[in-house]
Design a protein around this motif. Structure first.
Motif, PDB file in Angstrom:
ATOM      1  N   VAL A   1       0.840  -1.183   0.000  1.00 35.42           N
ATOM      2  CA  VAL A   1       0.000   0.000   0.000  1.00 35.42           C
ATOM      3  C   VAL A   1       0.881   1.241   0.000  1.00 35.42           C
ATOM      4  O   VAL A   1       1.791   1.360   0.818  1.00 35.42           O
ATOM      5  CB  VAL A   1      -0.929  -0.002   1.223  1.00 35.42           C
ATOM      6  CG1 VAL A   1      -1.844   1.196   1.174  1.00 35.42           C
ATOM      7  CG2 VAL A   1      -1.746  -1.282   1.253  1.00 35.42           C
ATOM      8  N   GLY A   2       0.633   2.137  -0.923  1.00 35.97           N
ATOM      9  CA  GLY A   2       1.412   3.368  -1.002  1.00 35.97           C
ATOM     10  C   GLY A   2       0.943   4.390   0.002  1.00 35.97           C
ATOM     11  O   GLY A   2       0.352   5.389  -0.343  1.00 35.97           O
ATOM     12  N   CYS A   3       1.229   4.128   1.266  1.00 41.00           N
ATOM     13  CA  CYS A   3       0.712   4.982   2.336  1.00 41.00           C
ATOM     14  C   CYS A   3       1.851   5.396   3.252  1.00 41.00           C
ATOM     15  O   CYS A   3       2.439   4.568   3.944  1.00 41.00           O
ATOM     16  CB  CYS A   3      -0.354   4.234   3.133  1.00 41.00           C
ATOM     17  SG  CYS A   3      -0.965   5.114   4.579  1.00 41.00           S
ATOM     18  N   ALA A   4       2.181   6.688   3.247  1.00 47.38           N
ATOM     19  CA  ALA A   4       3.303   7.186   4.061  1.00 47.38           C
ATOM     20  C   ALA A   4       3.042   6.964   5.541  1.00 47.38           C
ATOM     21  O   ALA A   4       3.944   6.605   6.297  1.00 47.38           O
ATOM     22  CB  ALA A   4       3.517   8.668   3.776  1.00 47.38           C
ATOM     23  N   GLN A   5       1.780   7.154   5.936  1.00 45.14           N
ATOM     24  CA  GLN A   5       1.428   7.012   7.345  1.00 45.14           C
ATOM     25  C   GLN A   5       1.785   5.602   7.828  1.00 45.14           C
ATOM     26  O   GLN A   5       2.344   5.424   8.903  1.00 45.14           O
ATOM     27  CB  GLN A   5      -0.072   7.256   7.502  1.00 45.14           C
ATOM     28  CG  GLN A   5      -0.452   7.763   8.856  1.00 45.14           C
ATOM     29  CD  GLN A   5      -1.835   8.400   8.852  1.00 45.14           C
ATOM     30  OE1 GLN A   5      -2.510   8.456   7.820  1.00 45.14           O
ATOM     31  NE2 GLN A   5      -2.259   8.877   9.992  1.00 45.14           N
ATOM     32  N   ALA A   6       1.469   4.595   7.007  1.00 42.19           N
ATOM     33  CA  ALA A   6       1.751   3.208   7.374  1.00 42.19           C
ATOM     34  C   ALA A   6       3.247   2.973   7.481  1.00 42.19           C
ATOM     35  O   ALA A   6       3.724   2.315   8.413  1.00 42.19           O
ATOM     36  CB  ALA A   6       1.133   2.269   6.348  1.00 42.19           C
TER      37      ALA A   6
ATOM     38  N   THR B   1       1.367  -0.671   8.745  1.00 42.49           N
ATOM     39  CA  THR B   1      -0.075  -0.418   8.778  1.00 42.49           C
ATOM     40  C   THR B   1      -0.329   0.928   9.413  1.00 42.49           C
ATOM     41  O   THR B   1       0.373   1.321  10.338  1.00 42.49           O
ATOM     42  CB  THR B   1      -0.827  -1.507   9.561  1.00 42.49           C
ATOM     43  OG1 THR B   1      -2.167  -1.078   9.724  1.00 42.49           O
ATOM     44  CG2 THR B   1      -0.197  -1.750  10.917  1.00 42.49           C
ATOM     45  N   CYS B   2      -1.312   1.623   8.872  1.00 43.19           N
ATOM     46  CA  CYS B   2      -1.625   2.913   9.453  1.00 43.19           C
ATOM     47  C   CYS B   2      -2.643   2.727  10.558  1.00 43.19           C
ATOM     48  O   CYS B   2      -3.015   3.662  11.244  1.00 43.19           O
ATOM     49  CB  CYS B   2      -2.177   3.869   8.402  1.00 43.19           C
ATOM     50  SG  CYS B   2      -3.579   3.221   7.510  1.00 43.19           S
ATOM     51  N   GLY B   3      -3.117   1.494  10.736  1.00 45.13           N
ATOM     52  CA  GLY B   3      -4.080   1.253  11.797  1.00 45.13           C
ATOM     53  C   GLY B   3      -5.482   1.681  11.409  1.00 45.13           C
ATOM     54  O   GLY B   3      -6.434   1.444  12.136  1.00 45.13           O
TER      55      GLY B   3
ATOM     56  N   LEU C   1       2.116  14.581   2.721  1.00 44.38           N
ATOM     57  CA  LEU C   1       2.790  13.291   2.536  1.00 44.38           C
ATOM     58  C   LEU C   1       1.905  12.161   3.067  1.00 44.38           C
ATOM     59  O   LEU C   1       1.792  11.101   2.459  1.00 44.38           O
ATOM     60  CB  LEU C   1       4.137  13.312   3.268  1.00 44.38           C
ATOM     61  CG  LEU C   1       4.945  12.013   3.302  1.00 44.38           C
ATOM     62  CD1 LEU C   1       5.330  11.581   1.894  1.00 44.38           C
ATOM     63  CD2 LEU C   1       6.193  12.176   4.162  1.00 44.38           C
ATOM     64  N   ASN C   2       1.267  12.410   4.191  1.00 49.89           N
ATOM     65  CA  ASN C   2       0.409  11.387   4.783  1.00 49.89           C
ATOM     66  C   ASN C   2      -0.864  11.140   3.985  1.00 49.89           C
ATOM     67  O   ASN C   2      -1.560  10.154   4.203  1.00 49.89           O
ATOM     68  CB  ASN C   2       0.052  11.755   6.226  1.00 49.89           C
ATOM     69  CG  ASN C   2       1.110  11.263   7.185  1.00 49.89           C
ATOM     70  OD1 ASN C   2       1.739  10.239   6.947  1.00 49.89           O
ATOM     71  ND2 ASN C   2       1.310  11.983   8.265  1.00 49.89           N
ATOM     72  N   PHE C   3      -1.183  12.047   3.069  1.00 45.98           N
ATOM     73  CA  PHE C   3      -2.384  11.862   2.254  1.00 45.98           C
ATOM     74  C   PHE C   3      -2.151  10.822   1.156  1.00 45.98           C
ATOM     75  O   PHE C   3      -3.100  10.363   0.519  1.00 45.98           O
ATOM     76  CB  PHE C   3      -2.817  13.205   1.642  1.00 45.98           C
ATOM     77  CG  PHE C   3      -4.195  13.172   1.045  1.00 45.98           C
ATOM     78  CD1 PHE C   3      -5.315  13.056   1.854  1.00 45.98           C
ATOM     79  CD2 PHE C   3      -4.385  13.240  -0.328  1.00 45.98           C
ATOM     80  CE1 PHE C   3      -6.592  13.001   1.306  1.00 45.98           C
ATOM     81  CE2 PHE C   3      -5.663  13.189  -0.890  1.00 45.98           C
ATOM     82  CZ  PHE C   3      -6.757  13.070  -0.062  1.00 45.98           C
TER      83      PHE C   3
END
Lengths: 106, 360
Positions: free
Chosen positions: A69-74, A86-88, B313-315
């Motif tokens: 998954v292209g998710c920075a938060q994760a 995982t971003c939860g 970035l988090n988006f």
């Protein structure tokens, strides 16, 4: 073109293995693969978002991609906690940070 | 935390209950469950005000893991054994999008247990996956309910489903439907998903609906920072943080495709600097003498755009087109820069505070 942030990815296609079943071109939401006469054509490689749908549905392993998954938060969450990527947001029991990603998509 | 919300757990004594850790094979549980008579629930194609309220709550992140429908087989209208079967997730927004798009179509809906997660995210995690689909087909005894052997699966579920494996293990052929449920009537009429139906976009409407959760998520920390800045510095400082967060959570999703540069972080920096320009102008037009106005403007232009850029970035995770390797490259490229900007801004603010105290 507005949504073209990244132009490099890990998608690799081995056309010599292709049996032209047409699955890759029908599952890709970015038309990375197109139906060809004898085998699938890799026509928009740079638009791949590495979701892995084509690889998963290819019956002859003609496609390889490091899917995720292209998710920075994760990824930042994983880097900080040393845990899973995982971003939860997607119902991890232990909580984690909440992301907006899961409020949409059919 | 999920047990109380999941109404189906009590009827499914499964040795590999999917409320525990995900397991690679779930075949063992199917046998036990098949002994109980198959249940087909009734549903309809029209949405009630309660449904719409639930959707609103989900959009605003209220009790986000509680927007669930019990997994299993559903009957829409009065389907015959030849009626089509559609697979869905047990997230109310997913299920309701499907059934409202199918209003007037007699069919079955097979709801997989995705832990209350939408199709796309659950497919990425594998909960909307081959194992669960095969298991749900067995548990609901779908083969006895319908005469045909086809399940229509949303295209965005494909990252979790290996169609050829489902066929081998269940006898059911997976047919990928269109990306959007709203295209189903056209798809059913012709039997073909046209190229536009297979493509995912990210139109303004789809971006706007993500804003509430972004806001709710950023709110506590933002309010805390605004109050602290308001008390210890001034009201303008509090406004700066609100503007920076507003730019990152509201303006960024709305303006995403028209922002210059390619990377999310630099798009966010651009927007953050724009949001801070009026404040910098106010700083510089202040009557105070010396370097104080310059220090203040520079501190603001370093610290707050970094906040906006971090939110931008988090988006990445909210969009349907960013790749993992691309996001990783961005993180490596920019996190140190952002941290440096934030620290630099704070340092300038500290120097400014000291000079003000020294000069009385």
């Amino acid at each position: 073109m507005a949504f073209d942030s990244y132009t490099e990815n890990t998608l690799r296609y081995f056309p010599e293995r292709c049996v032209n079943c047409g699955k890759c071109s029908s599952v890709c939401p970015h038309a990375v693969f197109a139906a060809g006469d004898e085998r699938a054509l890799l026509s928009r490689w740079e638009s791949c978002m590495e979701c892995g749908a084509c690889m998963k549905n290819c019956p002859v392993q003609a496609i390889e991609v490091e899917s995720g998954v292209g998710c920075a938060q994760a990824m930042i969450h994983a880097a900080l906690t040393g845990g899973e990527e995982t971003c939860g947001c997607c119902g991890e029991e232990e909580g984690g940070s909440d992301g907006a990603c899961c409020s949409g998509w059919e | 935390m999920n047990e109380t919300g999941d109404k189906t757990n009590d009827t499914q004594p499964c040795c590999c209950s999917c409320s525990s850790a995900p397991q690679s094979s779930c075949d063992c549980g199917a046998e036990e469950e098949i002994l109980s008579p198959p249940v087909i629930r009734d549903t309809g194609g029209s949405l009630t005000w309660a449904d719409r309220f639930d959707h609103g709550a989900a959009r605003w992140g209220y009790r986000r893991m509680h927007h669930r429908v019990p997994p299993g087989l559903y009957r829409l209208g009065s389907p015959s054994p030849d009626a089509p079967v559609f697979a869905s997730a047990n997230y109310t927004l997913s299920f309701d999008a499907l059934r409202s798009s199918l209003a007037g179509t007699d069919c079955f809906i097979l709801v997989l247990d995705t832990k209350g997660i939408n199709v796309w995210c659950a497919a990425g995690k594998g909960t909307f996956g081959t194992d669960e689909l095969v298991r749900r087909i067995a548990v609901t005894r779908l083969g006895e309910v319908v005469r045909h052997r086809t399940v229509i699966v949303p295209q965005l579920g494909a990252p979790g489903i290996a169609a050829h494996e489902v066929l081998k293990r269940s006898g059911f052929r997976v047919q990928y439907g269109p990306v959007r449920a709203s295209d189903l009537p056209a798809y059913l009429a012709t039997g073909v998903a046209t190229p536009p139906m297979r493509r995912i976009g990210f139109p303004l409407r789809d971006r706007i609906v993500l804003i509430p959760v972004e806001l709710v998520q950023a709110l506590p920390l933002t309010l805390l920072a605004a109050v602290l800045l308001g008390v210890f510095i001034d009201g303008l400082a509090a406004l700066r943080v609100i503007a920076a967060v507003g730019a990152g959570t509201v303006l960024f999703p709305a303006l995403l495709p028209v922002l210059p540069t390619k990377d999310f972080t630099t798009k966010g920096l651009f927007l953050g600097v724009l949001a801070m320009l009026p404040f910098a102008a106010t700083d510089l037009s202040a009557p105070a003498a010396g370097i104080a106005p310059y220090l203040q403007a520079a501190a603001g232009l370093l610290l707050f755009p970094a906040v906006t850029a971090y939110l931008a970035l988090n988006f990445t995770g909210c969009t349907p087109y960013t790749s993992r390797s691309g996001v990783r490259r961005e993180i490596f490229r920019y996190t140190r820069v952002l941290a440096g900007m934030a620290l630099g801004g704070i340092a300038l603010a500290a120097i400014l505070g000291i000079t003000l105290v020294v000069n009385g």
